[in-house]
Design a protein around this motif. Structure first.
Motif, mmCIF file in Angstrom:
data_model
loop_
_atom_site.group_PDB
_atom_site.id
_atom_site.type_symbol
_atom_site.label_atom_id
_atom_site.label_comp_id
_atom_site.label_asym_id
_atom_site.label_seq_id
_atom_site.Cartn_x
_atom_site.Cartn_y
_atom_site.Cartn_z
ATOM 1 N N GLN A 128 8.746 26.162 5.799
ATOM 2 C CA GLN A 128 8.186 24.816 5.575
ATOM 3 C C GLN A 128 7.395 24.418 6.590
ATOM 4 O OE1 GLN A 128 9.648 21.430 4.447
ATOM 5 N NE2 GLN A 128 10.651 22.760 2.810
ATOM 6 N N GLY A 129 6.011 24.477 5.901
ATOM 7 C CA GLY A 129 4.949 24.190 6.802
ATOM 8 C C GLY A 129 4.951 22.729 7.388
ATOM 9 N N PRO A 130 4.242 22.468 8.396
ATOM 10 C CA PRO A 130 4.117 21.137 8.945
ATOM 11 C C PRO A 130 3.196 20.217 8.303
ATOM 12 C CG PRO A 130 2.614 22.624 10.220
ATOM 13 C CD PRO A 130 3.440 23.411 9.329
ATOM 14 N N ASP A 131 3.182 19.134 8.806
ATOM 15 C CA ASP A 131 2.298 18.103 7.784
ATOM 16 C C ASP A 131 1.113 17.621 8.511
ATOM 17 O OD1 ASP A 131 3.697 18.085 5.594
ATOM 18 O OD2 ASP A 131 5.358 16.799 6.287
ATOM 19 N N PHE A 132 0.521 18.066 9.551
ATOM 20 C CA PHE A 132 -0.545 17.879 10.450
ATOM 21 C C PHE A 132 -1.781 18.009 9.542
ATOM 22 C CE2 PHE A 132 0.280 21.380 12.978
ATOM 23 C CZ PHE A 132 -0.942 22.236 12.859
ATOM 24 N N TYR A 133 -2.071 18.310 8.288
ATOM 25 C CA TYR A 133 -3.213 18.877 7.653
ATOM 26 C C TYR A 133 -4.126 17.474 7.569
ATOM 27 C CZ TYR A 133 -1.338 16.538 3.475
ATOM 28 O OH TYR A 133 -0.533 15.711 2.534
ATOM 29 N N ASP A 134 -3.799 16.461 7.809
ATOM 30 C CA ASP A 134 -4.574 15.238 7.713
ATOM 31 C C ASP A 134 -5.074 14.576 8.706
ATOM 32 O OD1 ASP A 134 -6.272 14.113 5.820
ATOM 33 O OD2 ASP A 134 -4.753 12.499 5.030
ATOM 34 N N GLN A 135 -4.319 15.326 10.072
ATOM 35 C CA GLN A 135 -4.768 14.979 11.092
ATOM 36 C C GLN A 135 -5.791 15.856 11.957
ATOM 37 O OE1 GLN A 135 -1.199 15.149 13.587
ATOM 38 N NE2 GLN A 135 0.000 14.219 11.861
ATOM 39 N N ASN A 136 -6.348 15.545 13.149
ATOM 40 C CA ASN A 136 -7.167 16.711 13.760
ATOM 41 C C ASN A 136 -6.568 17.824 14.326
ATOM 42 O OD1 ASN A 136 -8.998 14.490 13.600
ATOM 43 N ND2 ASN A 136 -9.308 14.160 15.791
ATOM 44 N N PHE A 137 -7.074 19.165 13.784
ATOM 45 C CA PHE A 137 -6.666 20.265 14.211
ATOM 46 C C PHE A 137 -7.684 21.427 14.137
ATOM 47 C CE2 PHE A 137 -6.052 20.397 9.662
ATOM 48 C CZ PHE A 137 -5.914 21.535 9.123
ATOM 49 N N LEU A 138 -7.406 22.434 14.871
ATOM 50 C CA LEU A 138 -8.514 23.484 15.144
ATOM 51 C C LEU A 138 -7.743 24.556 14.154
ATOM 52 C CD1 LEU A 138 -8.892 23.641 18.933
ATOM 53 C CD2 LEU A 138 -10.566 22.925 17.272
ATOM 54 N N ALA A 139 -8.659 25.147 13.503
ATOM 55 C CA ALA A 139 -8.351 26.433 12.253
ATOM 56 C C ALA A 139 -9.136 27.545 12.715
ATOM 57 C CB ALA A 139 -8.727 25.817 11.161
ATOM 58 N N LEU A 140 -8.597 28.613 13.044
ATOM 59 C CA LEU A 140 -9.183 30.042 13.205
ATOM 60 C C LEU A 140 -8.709 30.821 11.751
ATOM 61 C CD1 LEU A 140 -10.720 32.089 14.932
ATOM 62 C CD2 LEU A 140 -8.285 32.694 15.753
ATOM 63 N N VAL A 141 -10.034 31.166 11.037
ATOM 64 C CA VAL A 141 -9.668 31.524 9.816
ATOM 65 C C VAL A 141 -10.340 33.250 10.213
ATOM 66 C CG1 VAL A 141 -10.374 31.960 7.387
ATOM 67 C CG2 VAL A 141 -9.956 29.809 8.377
ATOM 68 N N VAL A 142 -9.316 34.029 9.962
ATOM 69 C CA VAL A 142 -9.771 35.610 10.213
ATOM 70 C C VAL A 142 -9.331 36.399 9.215
ATOM 71 C CG1 VAL A 142 -10.002 35.901 12.865
ATOM 72 C CG2 VAL A 142 -7.524 35.528 11.778
ATOM 73 N N SER A 143 -10.121 37.019 8.491
ATOM 74 C CA SER A 143 -9.772 37.933 7.205
ATOM 75 C C SER A 143 -10.815 39.098 7.329
ATOM 76 C CB SER A 143 -9.992 37.093 6.088
ATOM 77 O OG SER A 143 -11.464 36.976 5.783
ATOM 78 N N GLY A 266 -10.033 19.015 23.395
ATOM 79 C CA GLY A 266 -9.040 18.434 23.724
ATOM 80 C C GLY A 266 -7.860 18.132 22.525
ATOM 81 N N ILE A 267 -8.075 18.733 21.269
ATOM 82 C CA ILE A 267 -7.229 19.044 20.057
ATOM 83 C C ILE A 267 -5.860 19.738 20.273
ATOM 84 C CG2 ILE A 267 -6.801 19.463 17.654
ATOM 85 C CD1 ILE A 267 -10.011 18.696 17.571
ATOM 86 N N ARG A 268 -5.015 19.138 20.112
ATOM 87 C CA ARG A 268 -3.457 19.909 20.519
ATOM 88 C C ARG A 268 -2.812 20.558 19.124
ATOM 89 N NH1 ARG A 268 -5.382 20.401 24.647
ATOM 90 N NH2 ARG A 268 -5.017 19.978 26.378
ATOM 91 N N ASN A 269 -3.438 20.541 18.222
ATOM 92 C CA ASN A 269 -2.644 21.139 16.713
ATOM 93 C C ASN A 269 -3.811 22.374 16.432
ATOM 94 O OD1 ASN A 269 -0.894 19.163 16.293
ATOM 95 N ND2 ASN A 269 -2.301 17.861 15.472
ATOM 96 N N PHE A 270 -3.118 23.446 16.318
ATOM 97 C CA PHE A 270 -4.030 24.422 15.443
ATOM 98 C C PHE A 270 -3.296 25.479 14.668
ATOM 99 C CE2 PHE A 270 -2.775 26.682 19.601
ATOM 100 C CZ PHE A 270 -2.375 27.975 19.146
ATOM 101 N N ILE A 271 -4.114 26.011 13.828
ATOM 102 C CA ILE A 271 -3.670 26.917 12.807
ATOM 103 C C ILE A 271 -4.213 28.326 12.752
ATOM 104 C CG2 ILE A 271 -3.077 25.059 11.105
ATOM 105 C CD1 ILE A 271 -5.266 27.211 9.664
ATOM 106 N N VAL A 272 -3.706 29.331 12.690
ATOM 107 C CA VAL A 272 -4.283 30.874 12.427
ATOM 108 C C VAL A 272 -4.067 31.176 10.975
ATOM 109 C CG1 VAL A 272 -5.008 33.043 13.402
ATOM 110 C CG2 VAL A 272 -4.088 31.003 14.908
#
Ligand code: KG4
Ligand code: ZN
Length: 338
Positions: A128-143, A266-272
């Motif tokens: 069940q992924g969270p729903d903060f995709y439409d808020q401010n967040f940091l995204a680290l994409v590593v592939s 100061g953003i407090r949501n992030f994804i990797v």
């Protein structure tokens, strides 16, 4: 509820998914080509596109069969059209265009990296992924092909906060694995060996630790130089320690960049996300960072870390919900930023 049919063929994995309007993945099939490319130690573009043409249509049939969906249940066809290997992209894009035209459905061309950014927000029977995709967040994409850090100002608004100036993090894993004669792709093998090793045994560099951008080619050269000083027996005996130390250097750099971005924005949501986000040490350290900084974190389950069509389907769905579709004349694009 209706679904988006999604196709991903940008590199060496053929994938088809059905993603429902509530972000639920009804089916996500992946035909991996690892065995086909393994003898060459890397992806051979010609082999990748040939395999996509063999696997794609049977996968689409199978996805519709397994979910018992008909074309009446399909909202639109989403497809990765950029960036990627051009021959591989063409197979997916031409198939998606043909289906959209024949079945009179909207077509949505998707940027592969946007797919990785949205992957943690998928849902299925066990995630069940969270729903903060439409808020401010940091995204680290590593592939295997990308190492990028974005500030996302709500879904669809991406600011590049740093990227690799040479090798991608996954490439750094794969090249070291090749030096150790581990199978391709090597990231997962390094991860497994590292579990039994000591990460302090060897002191590998942490390149550009305080800068905005990433660099991994110096790390790779330093590993090469170290291995040249060891005999084959010593390398065999030290494999786990070497993997643990090398992996720790990559993870330290990735976490340091994330921490820097959290402090600066100061953003407090992030994804990797991306293939390297399957790495157990990186997941552990990312969780620790989230606790230390009191952040909300989302890490996709392993099946959505590596390339998959479900993440492309979610982007397609969000686009459609905003009333955006692509024209039939969209082109495959090998290199383009988000
Ligand atoms: O996202 P992905 O499937 O394809 C690209 O878009 O590149 O990522 C593949 C990369 C490969 O470099 C692979 O070695 C790496 O992800 N990878 C890992 C792990 N699992 C996959 N790297 C480190 N640890 C892992 N467990
Ligand atoms: Zn990818």
């Amino acid at each position: 509820m209706k679904s988006v049919l999604a196709i991903e063929t940008s590199c060496d994995d053929t994938s088809v998914a059905l993603v429902r309007e509530d972000h639920f993945v009804e089916c996500c099939l992946v035909a991996s080509q690892d065995l086909a490319h393994s003898p060459y130690g890397g992806v051979v573009p010609e082999i990748a596109s040939r395999n996509h043409s063999l696997h794609l249509l049977p996968l689409i049939d199978e996805a519709l069969k397994r979910t018992q969906k008909s074309w009446d249940d399909i909202l639109g066809v989403a497809v990765t059209n950029r960036p990627g290997l051009i021959g591989s992209l063409i197979v997916g894009l031409v198939t998606a265009k043909t289906l959209a035209l024949a079945k009179n459905k909207p077509l949505i061309g998707v940027h592969h990296i946007e797919g990785h950014i949205l992957a943690p927000f998928l849902k299925d029977e066990t995630y069940q992924g969270p729903d903060f995709y439409d808020q401010n967040f940091l995204a680290l994409v590593v592939s295997g092909g990308h190492t990028q850090l974005y500030q996302v100002n709500g879904y669809g608004h991406y600011i590049n906060c740093g990227e690799t100036i040479d090798d991608a993090a996954g490439e750094a894993f794969d090249k070291f694995a090749k030096m150790l004669k581990l199978p391709y792709p090597g990231g997962v093998h390094i991860d497994r060996l590292a579990l039994q090793g000591n990460s302090k045994a060897y002191d590998f560099p942490r390149p550009l630790l305080k800068e905005k951008d990433f660099s991994f080619s110096g790390l790779k050269s330093s590993a090469q130089r170290l291995l040249q000083t060891l005999t084959a027996e010593e390398i065999e005996k030290e494999k786990a320690n070497l993997c643990a130390s090398y992996q720790k250097s990559i993870v330290d750099v990735l976490i340091a960049k994330l921490e820097r971005a959290i402090d600066q924005t100061g953003i407090r949501n992030f994804i990797v996300s991306g293939g390297v986000s399957a790495n157990s040490q990186l997941r552990l350290e990312a969780d620790k960072l989230a606790q230390k900084k009191k952040c909300q974190i989302a890490l996709p389950p392993l099946r959505y870390c590596t390339d998959n069509a479900a993440m492309i389907g979610l982007v397609g769905l969000l686009r459609l919900q905003k009333g955006e579709t692509s024209h039939q004349d969209i082109a495959p694009i090998a290199r383009v930023s988000l």
